[in-house]
Design an enzyme around this catalytic site. Sequence first.
Site, PDB file in Angstrom:
ATOM      1  N   HIS A 205       0.834  -1.114   0.007  1.00  0.00           N
ATOM      2  CA  HIS A 205       0.037   0.006  -0.173  1.00  0.00           C
ATOM      3  C   HIS A 205       0.782   1.297   0.134  1.00  0.00           C
ATOM      4  O   HIS A 205       1.800   1.173   0.486  1.00  0.00           O
ATOM      5  CB  HIS A 205      -0.780   0.067   1.256  1.00  0.00           C
ATOM      6  CG  HIS A 205      -0.436  -0.251   2.606  1.00  0.00           C
ATOM      7  ND1 HIS A 205       0.120  -1.187   2.854  1.00  0.00           N
ATOM      8  CD2 HIS A 205      -0.145   0.955   3.431  1.00  0.00           C
ATOM      9  CE1 HIS A 205       0.557  -1.006   3.985  1.00  0.00           C
ATOM     10  NE2 HIS A 205       0.233   0.331   4.603  1.00  0.00           N
ATOM     11  N   VAL A 206       0.321   2.027  -0.500  1.00  0.00           N
ATOM     12  CA  VAL A 206       1.121   3.333  -0.993  1.00  0.00           C
ATOM     13  C   VAL A 206       0.322   4.664  -0.022  1.00  0.00           C
ATOM     14  O   VAL A 206      -0.837   4.554  -0.128  1.00  0.00           O
ATOM     15  CB  VAL A 206       0.814   4.101  -2.342  1.00  0.00           C
ATOM     16  CG1 VAL A 206       1.783   5.481  -2.625  1.00  0.00           C
ATOM     17  CG2 VAL A 206       1.900   2.684  -2.982  1.00  0.00           C
TER      18      VAL A 206
END
Length: 130
Positions: A93-94
């Site tokens: 995840h960013v």
Amino acid sequence: MASIFTKIINGEIPSYKIAENDQYIAILDAFPLVEGHVLVIPKQEVDKIFDLDKETYSGLMDFAYDIAKAIEKAIPCLRVGVAVVGLEVPHVHVHLVPLNSMDDINFKNPKLQLDSTQMYVIAEKIKSSL
């Protein structure tokens, strides 16, 4: 065992969705550093970002680009910061974090306590800027 993000993607856990396509989803972080903190997640459950194939990695960043531009329009900030930490959830995840100071992206800071109405309003602001 499915990650918390896979459970969100599958609709088993509610979220404040910003955008979604067949490969990626963007949601408000449930424990935001600042208002407008968004997570961009590939639907494919992979632990480490550099274990993604190059096409999925590039697609993730392209998807994140559009979300970051919407955040900039919707949330007063100097810029949108990007972080990939990957230690807290074993699913890539960013983090997209609206920044007005360097301290806004300090993950040691206390998380905001926003109620469901506040989260909904923030999500709608960002969605309307896409």
